[in-house]
Design an enzyme around this catalytic site. Structure first.
Site, PDB file in Angstrom:
ATOM      1  N   LYS A  36       0.847  -1.200   0.000  1.00  0.00           N
ATOM      2  CA  LYS A  36       0.000   0.000   0.000  1.00  0.00           C
ATOM      3  C   LYS A  36       0.885   1.253   0.000  1.00  0.00           C
ATOM      4  CE  LYS A  36      -3.888   1.636   2.917  1.00  0.00           C
ATOM      5  NZ  LYS A  36      -4.704   1.288   4.101  1.00  0.00           N
ATOM      6  N   SER A  80      -9.708   0.892   3.161  1.00  0.00           N
ATOM      7  CA  SER A  80      -8.907   1.729   2.313  1.00  0.00           C
ATOM      8  C   SER A  80      -7.801   0.992   1.546  1.00  0.00           C
ATOM      9  CB  SER A  80      -8.250   2.833   3.163  1.00  0.00           C
ATOM     10  OG  SER A  80      -7.334   2.250   4.074  1.00  0.00           O
ATOM     11  N   SER A  98      -9.724  -1.673   7.207  1.00  0.00           N
ATOM     12  CA  SER A  98      -9.146  -1.460   5.871  1.00  0.00           C
ATOM     13  C   SER A  98      -8.359  -2.604   5.262  1.00  0.00           C
ATOM     14  CB  SER A  98      -8.249  -0.231   5.898  1.00  0.00           C
ATOM     15  OG  SER A  98      -9.044   0.909   5.751  1.00  0.00           O
TER      16      SER A  98
HETATM   17  N1  GLN Z   1     -13.295   2.873   6.544  1.00  0.00           N
HETATM   18  C1  GLN Z   1     -12.748   3.256   7.806  1.00  0.00           C
HETATM   19  C2  GLN Z   1     -12.396   4.722   7.769  1.00  0.00           C
HETATM   20  O1  GLN Z   1     -12.665   5.311   6.800  1.00  0.00           O
HETATM   21  C3  GLN Z   1     -11.541   2.431   8.126  1.00  0.00           C
HETATM   22  C4  GLN Z   1     -10.355   2.833   7.350  1.00  0.00           C
HETATM   23  C5  GLN Z   1      -9.121   2.101   7.745  1.00  0.00           C
HETATM   24  O2  GLN Z   1      -9.174   1.039   8.368  1.00  0.00           O
HETATM   25  N2  GLN Z   1      -7.994   2.687   7.408  1.00  0.00           N
HETATM   26  O3  GLN Z   1     -11.854   5.283   8.663  1.00  0.00           O
END
Ligand code: GLN
Length: 484
Positions: A78, A153, A177
């Site tokens: 990532k 994400s 995520s």
């Molecule tokens: N979807 C969640 C957020 O927007 C989790 C994102 C993540 O785990 N980085 O914060």
């Protein structure tokens, strides 16, 4: 067998047995990336030249008899992980030209183990999102249906595995995520216990929740990757100094007598019927394998999403203060310092990031701090205690990963609240700080993957890996491939 379809352990055997070389493996992957990227968009940066030269030195190592589990294996990570000398954007315009002077410890460990970096993967901006639509570098598409989101994400990390553009990838998980995109793309995603893997060199979103983990084709690969990245790091004071077990040898211990909890708050009436069906069939599979089911309750589940969006945004508003056009990031032309700060941040950050900075700043502001931030911290403790109490009676918990399979691109982008609810089953695990994994457990009527979540006790990764492995051996879901 086709190189691009191989798992890490299959490729390792082929490399070690000299049936293939790392240069061949990396070349196949780069060709695959070139052919499917226009449809999928998993990558922000492809590092072809460095990959080929790293593959050559891996082949030299193999020729000298040095062939660890990850020697010569093509991975991608990532774009939140710092990579020395290679641009790292975190999905944001503000870091468009940022080239880090050092690498994240987790990538450094993989690199030291001989893994080859194919490139940096797309993600929601600063890891804020559940669909990859908040990336400044375009939306990654779901390889199973390119009109759908891959999840977020770490959407690029999941899509790259599903589209066979990398043998395995790394992601981060602050509220789901790793697990939610793994579920939507049909791969195995593991969020380790907070403290298990170093966060050094990972661009911070919400520091008390962020954790690094692998996305892989199967559970064995998940164990291999975790073993490579886990462990104490003096550069991260929140990494915990407990020995790293031999995760792989725990896989085959079976689930006979394993006590699996079903939290009643996770089997709600609004659950998508295909997800519900997949959960029922997973429960049947585990019963057949000799596991026992126990009905449990995590009574504060209803408050998890609200608590998370106070704590995560508060921490983010502080973490993102460093992008000011001076210390880091894009600098706008302006008259004077204040104007420069404002313009740099206004140009550099996207809508979702701005929304979160505002929410977090509000929650921390004097007069509201006690009502929002302190209250959220108290509720976090209650949520943590729910898990501690429930784990007195069970070894693992089984739940859905997400309430629905992957949704359409554009479907939720204008409704942040709906988007936030995508993580309703994953967020409590981060608040509690424990570990969980997402495993392929079925498909929707329209052919989209559905994931099953196994939640473990703190530092109970061996148990969820073992339970995941038993399920994988008893089912065929992980063998299906996206036809892209
Ligand atoms: N979807 C969640 C957020 O927007 C989790 C994102 C993540 O785990 N980085 O914060």
């Amino acid at each position: 067998m086709n190189i691009i379809d191989m798992t890490i352990h299959e490729m390792h055997a082929a490399l070690k047995g000299r049936q293939i070389s790392s240069v061949e493996a990396v070349t196949s992957m780069l060709q695959r990336i070139e052919s499917v990227e226009p449809k999928v968009g998993s990558f922000i940066t492809v590092t072809s030249e460095q990959a080929l030269s790293a593959a050559k030195s891996a082949d030299d190592d193999i020729a000298r008899g040095v062939c660890g589990q990850l020697t010569g294996i093509p991975l991608a990570i990532k774009d939140i992980f710092l990579t020395e000398g290679t641009r790292t954007t975190c999905g944001s315009r503000i870091l468009e030209n940022f080239v880090p002077p050092y690498s994240a410890s987790s990538w450094e460990k993989l690199h030291q183990s001989g893994a080859v970096l194919l490139g940096k993967l797309n993600q929601d901006e600063f890891a804020m999102g559940s669909s990859n639509e908040s990336s400044a570098y375009g939306t990654t598409r779901n390889p199973w249906d390119t009109s759908c989101i891959p999840g977020g994400s770490s959407g690029g990390s999941a899509a790259a595995v599903a589209a066979r553009e990398a043998t395995a990838t790394l992601g981060t998980d602050t509220g789901g995520s790793i697990r939610q995109p793994a579920s939507h793309c049909g791969c195995v995603g593991l969020k380790p216990t907070y403290g298990r893997v170093s966060r050094y060199g990972v661009i911070a979103y919400a520091s008390s929740l962020d954790q690094v983990g692998p996305l892989t084709r199967d559970v064995t690969d998940s164990a291999i990757m975790l073993e490579a990245i886990a462990g104490y790091d003096p550069k991260d004071s929140t990494s915990v100094d407990t020995p790293v077990p031999d995760y792989r040898s725990a896989l085959t211990h079976g689930v006979k007598g394993l006590r699996i909890g079903l939290p009643k708050e996770y089997f709600i009436s609004g659950l998508d019927p295909d997800v519900q069906k997949a959960m029922e069939s997973a429960i049947d599979t585990y019963r057949r394998l000799g596991a026992e089911f126990v009905d449990i309750s995590l009574p504060h589940t209803d408050y998890a999403v609200a608590t998370y969006y106070l704590i995560a945004t508060a921490e983010a508003s502080s973490n993102l203060a460093r992008y000011d056009g001076v210390r880091f990031g894009h600098r706008a032309e302006a008259d004077g310092l204040l104007d420069m700060y404002t313009k740099s941040r206004s140009d550099g950050f996207g809508t979702e990031v701005k929304r979160r900075i505002m929410l977090g700043t509000y929650a921390l502001s004097s007069g509201y701090y006690d009502a929002y931030y302190v209250k959220a911290q108290k509720v976090r403790t209650l949520i943590m205690n729910d898990f501690i109490k429930a784990f007195e009676d069970v070894d693992v918990m089984l739940t859905p990963v997400a309430p629905t399979p992957a949704f359409k691109i554009g479907e939720k982008i204008n409704d942040p609240l709906q988007m936030y609810l995508s993580d309703i089953f994953t967020i409590p695990v981060n608040l509690a700080g424990t570990c969980a994994m997402s495993l392929p457990a079925g498909f929707s009527a329209s052919g989209l993957p559905i994931g099953l979540q196994l939640i473990g006790k703190p530092f109970g990764e061996e148990t969820i890996l073992k339970a995941g492995y038993s399920f994988e051996q008893a089912t065929e879901w992980h063998n299906r491939k996206a036809t892209i």
